[in-house]
Scaffold this active site. Structure first.
Site, PDB file in Angstrom:
ATOM      1  N   GLY A   6     -38.717 -65.905  -9.034  1.00 10.66           N
ATOM      2  CA  GLY A   6     -38.019 -67.113  -8.580  1.00 10.66           C
ATOM      3  C   GLY A   6     -36.583 -67.242  -9.034  1.00 10.66           C
ATOM      4  N   HIS A  21     -30.860 -71.870 -20.340  1.00 12.08           N
ATOM      5  CA  HIS A  21     -29.864 -72.842 -19.881  1.00 12.08           C
ATOM      6  C   HIS A  21     -30.148 -74.258 -20.378  1.00 12.08           C
ATOM      7  CE1 HIS A  21     -28.819 -69.862 -16.404  1.00 12.08           C
ATOM      8  NE2 HIS A  21     -28.322 -69.500 -17.569  1.00 12.08           N
ATOM      9  N   ASN A  55     -34.748 -72.195 -16.264  1.00 15.41           N
ATOM     10  CA  ASN A  55     -35.009 -73.571 -15.828  1.00 15.41           C
ATOM     11  C   ASN A  55     -34.867 -74.556 -16.985  1.00 15.41           C
ATOM     12  OD1 ASN A  55     -35.558 -72.327 -13.476  1.00 15.41           O
ATOM     13  ND2 ASN A  55     -37.778 -72.523 -13.591  1.00 15.41           N
ATOM     14  N   ASP A  95     -36.418 -77.470 -16.740  1.00 18.15           N
ATOM     15  CA  ASP A  95     -37.626 -78.309 -16.734  1.00 18.15           C
ATOM     16  C   ASP A  95     -38.586 -77.834 -17.834  1.00 18.15           C
ATOM     17  OD1 ASP A  95     -39.668 -76.360 -15.733  1.00 18.15           O
ATOM     18  OD2 ASP A  95     -38.492 -76.396 -13.880  1.00 18.15           O
ATOM     19  N   TYR A  98     -27.398 -85.116 -13.988  1.00 19.15           N
ATOM     20  CA  TYR A  98     -28.503 -84.683 -14.862  1.00 19.15           C
ATOM     21  C   TYR A  98     -29.556 -85.780 -15.036  1.00 19.15           C
ATOM     22  CZ  TYR A  98     -26.264 -80.257 -15.498  1.00 19.15           C
ATOM     23  OH  TYR A  98     -25.751 -79.018 -15.238  1.00 19.15           O
ATOM     24  N   SER A 108     -32.521 -65.811  -8.090  1.00 19.12           N
ATOM     25  CA  SER A 108     -31.681 -65.012  -7.192  1.00 19.12           C
ATOM     26  C   SER A 108     -30.879 -63.968  -7.968  1.00 19.12           C
ATOM     27  CB  SER A 108     -30.716 -65.934  -6.434  1.00 19.12           C
ATOM     28  OG  SER A 108     -29.876 -66.609  -7.353  1.00 19.12           O
TER      29      SER A 108
HETATM   30  P1  OAD Z   1     -31.503 -69.829  -7.364  1.00 19.38           P
HETATM   31  O1  OAD Z   1     -31.554 -71.074  -6.556  1.00 19.38           O
HETATM   32  O2  OAD Z   1     -30.203 -69.100  -7.432  1.00 19.38           O
HETATM   33  O3  OAD Z   1     -32.595 -68.804  -6.848  1.00 19.38           O
HETATM   34  C1  OAD Z   1     -33.892 -69.228  -6.585  1.00 19.38           C
HETATM   35  C2  OAD Z   1     -34.710 -68.042  -6.156  1.00 19.38           C
HETATM   36  O4  OAD Z   1     -36.042 -68.494  -5.989  1.00 19.38           O
HETATM   37  C3  OAD Z   1     -34.286 -67.402  -4.840  1.00 19.38           C
HETATM   38  O5  OAD Z   1     -34.242 -65.996  -4.972  1.00 19.38           O
HETATM   39  C4  OAD Z   1     -35.378 -67.841  -3.864  1.00 19.38           C
HETATM   40  O6  OAD Z   1     -35.623 -66.877  -2.845  1.00 19.38           O
HETATM   41  C5  OAD Z   1     -36.565 -67.955  -4.790  1.00 19.38           C
HETATM   42  N1  OAD Z   1     -37.635 -68.857  -4.346  1.00 19.38           N
HETATM   43  C6  OAD Z   1     -37.550 -69.937  -3.532  1.00 19.38           C
HETATM   44  N2  OAD Z   1     -38.757 -70.506  -3.389  1.00 19.38           N
HETATM   45  C7  OAD Z   1     -39.616 -69.779  -4.131  1.00 19.38           C
HETATM   46  C8  OAD Z   1     -41.025 -69.866  -4.413  1.00 19.38           C
HETATM   47  N3  OAD Z   1     -41.783 -70.836  -3.870  1.00 19.38           N
HETATM   48  N4  OAD Z   1     -41.583 -68.940  -5.218  1.00 19.38           N
HETATM   49  C9  OAD Z   1     -40.823 -67.949  -5.749  1.00 19.38           C
HETATM   50  N5  OAD Z   1     -39.503 -67.823  -5.538  1.00 19.38           N
HETATM   51  C10 OAD Z   1     -38.909 -68.727  -4.740  1.00 19.38           C
HETATM   52  O7  OAD Z   1     -32.037 -70.215  -8.846  1.00 19.38           O
HETATM   53  P2  OAD Z   1     -31.839 -69.423 -10.197  1.00 19.38           P
HETATM   54  O8  OAD Z   1     -31.743 -67.968  -9.986  1.00 19.38           O
HETATM   55  O9  OAD Z   1     -32.854 -69.947 -11.140  1.00 19.38           O
HETATM   56  O10 OAD Z   1     -27.693 -72.597 -13.944  1.00 19.38           O
HETATM   57  O11 OAD Z   1     -30.421 -69.982 -10.645  1.00 19.38           O
HETATM   58  C11 OAD Z   1     -29.870 -69.531 -11.838  1.00 19.38           C
HETATM   59  C12 OAD Z   1     -28.968 -70.586 -12.418  1.00 19.38           C
HETATM   60  O12 OAD Z   1     -28.018 -71.003 -11.426  1.00 19.38           O
HETATM   61  C13 OAD Z   1     -29.645 -71.868 -12.799  1.00 19.38           C
HETATM   62  O13 OAD Z   1     -30.286 -71.803 -14.042  1.00 19.38           O
HETATM   63  C14 OAD Z   1     -28.522 -72.855 -12.805  1.00 19.38           C
HETATM   64  C15 OAD Z   1     -27.872 -72.445 -11.501  1.00 19.38           C
HETATM   65  O14 OAD Z   1     -26.531 -72.713 -11.373  1.00 19.38           O
HETATM   66  C16 OAD Z   1     -26.907 -73.542 -14.472  1.00 19.38           C
HETATM   67  O15 OAD Z   1     -26.795 -74.659 -13.986  1.00 19.38           O
HETATM   68  C17 OAD Z   1     -26.152 -73.099 -15.694  1.00 19.38           C
END
Ligand code: OAD
Length: 236
Positions: free
Chosen positions: A176, A111, A94, A96, A60, A178
């Site tokens: 953004g 989160h 996020n 951030d 972190y 998944s």
């Molecule tokens: P992911 O990494 O699972 O998903 C990111 C998504 O962003 C994917 O669907 C990509 O296709 C998309 N992506 C990539 N580049 C992009 C761009 N330039 N513009 C738009 N979309 C883009 O991230 P999260 O879904 O945020 O939790 O992950 C959820 C949680 O999993 C996080 O908060 C974290 C992680 O484990 C914890 O740590 C508790």
């Protein structure tokens, strides 16, 4: 409301790591993402914290350093303009602060927030953290300080507030994420049927859910266009 007065529509934005990707912050599950480099079980779970807190802190600390050096991108910035025309709530997974730094006023961090720390005993008092948290750093109650983030295996305290906002929204923008991590990913099911639903992602996420309009592309390509369109429609 007086006769003829237009009711302000409610917009909820559900954002994930992808919205900050073009600010240089890694996503988690894309190729080259954080969970390819680190084992989630070693750095982002409550068990990992109990087993090896130093490793968790260093993971972190690195995230914090990258966030401090990153800047909001055109997608974060464009969302702010919506606030002149709509009642906007940003629910972000996020940790951030790029939504806040670009000027968004109502941001819910599901989160947690990497620039804050708290006691391992309570989250009632939050501390600003700009550098590292070290073993031995204590909160005012004498307990070890930890990052103010939510780990796998912990409750997501802001879920109630987030769900309430989604239940009342007229427009939902998912960007953004998944949609792999629950309970955050399940929030979309609380969205009313009549609401307009947009999904922005370069990949094909939940394309089987027909009620979403999928704007395929990156956040900085698609968010400014969508914001312009929503504002134009609200003025007409
Ligand atoms: P992911 O990494 O699972 O998903 C990111 C998504 O962003 C994917 O669907 C990509 O296709 C998309 N992506 C990539 N580049 C992009 C761009 N330039 N513009 C738009 N979309 C883009 O991230 P999260 O879904 O945020 O939790 O992950 C959820 C949680 O999993 C996080 O908060 C974290 C992680 O484990 C914890 O740590 C508790």
């Amino acid at each position: 409301m007086s006769q003829g007065e237009k009711q302000i529509k409610k917009i909820v934005v559900l954002s994930g790591a992808g919205i900050s990707a073009e600010s240089g912050l890694s996503t988690f599950r894309d190729s080259g993402g954080l969970w390819e480099k680190y084992d989630i079980n070693n750095v982002a779970t409550i068990d990992a914290w109990h087993r090896d807190p130093e490793l968790v802190l260093s993971f972190y600390d690195e995230r914090r350093k990258q966030v401090i050096n990153a800047e909001p991108n055109d997608a974060h910035v464009a969302l702010v303009a919506l606030e002149d025309y709509f009642d906007v709530t940003i629910i972000t997974q996020n940790i951030d602060d790029l939504h806040e730094r670009s000027g968004s006023k109502h941001v819910l961090h599901l989160h947690g927030e990497i620039l804050k720390g708290r006691s391992t005993n309570t989250d009632l008092e939050l501390y600003t953290i700009e550098e590292k948290i070290k073993i031995g750093d204590q909160a005012s109650d004498g307990y070890q300080m930890r990052p103010h983030v939510v780990w796998f295996g912990e409750e997501v305290p802001k879920m109630g507030e987030a769900e309430k906002a989604i239940r009342q929204c007229d427009i939902l923008i998912v960007v953004g994420t998944s949609l792999n991590v629950y309970p955050a990913a399940g929030l979309r099911y609380a969205c009313p049927e009549h609401a307009d639903k947009f999904l922005i992602d370069p990949n094909n996420i939940i394309t089987t859910e027909q009620q979403f309009t999928h704007l395929q592309g990156t956040a900085t390509e698609k968010i400014p266009l969508l914001v312009k369109q929503l504002i134009n429609n609200s003025i007409i």
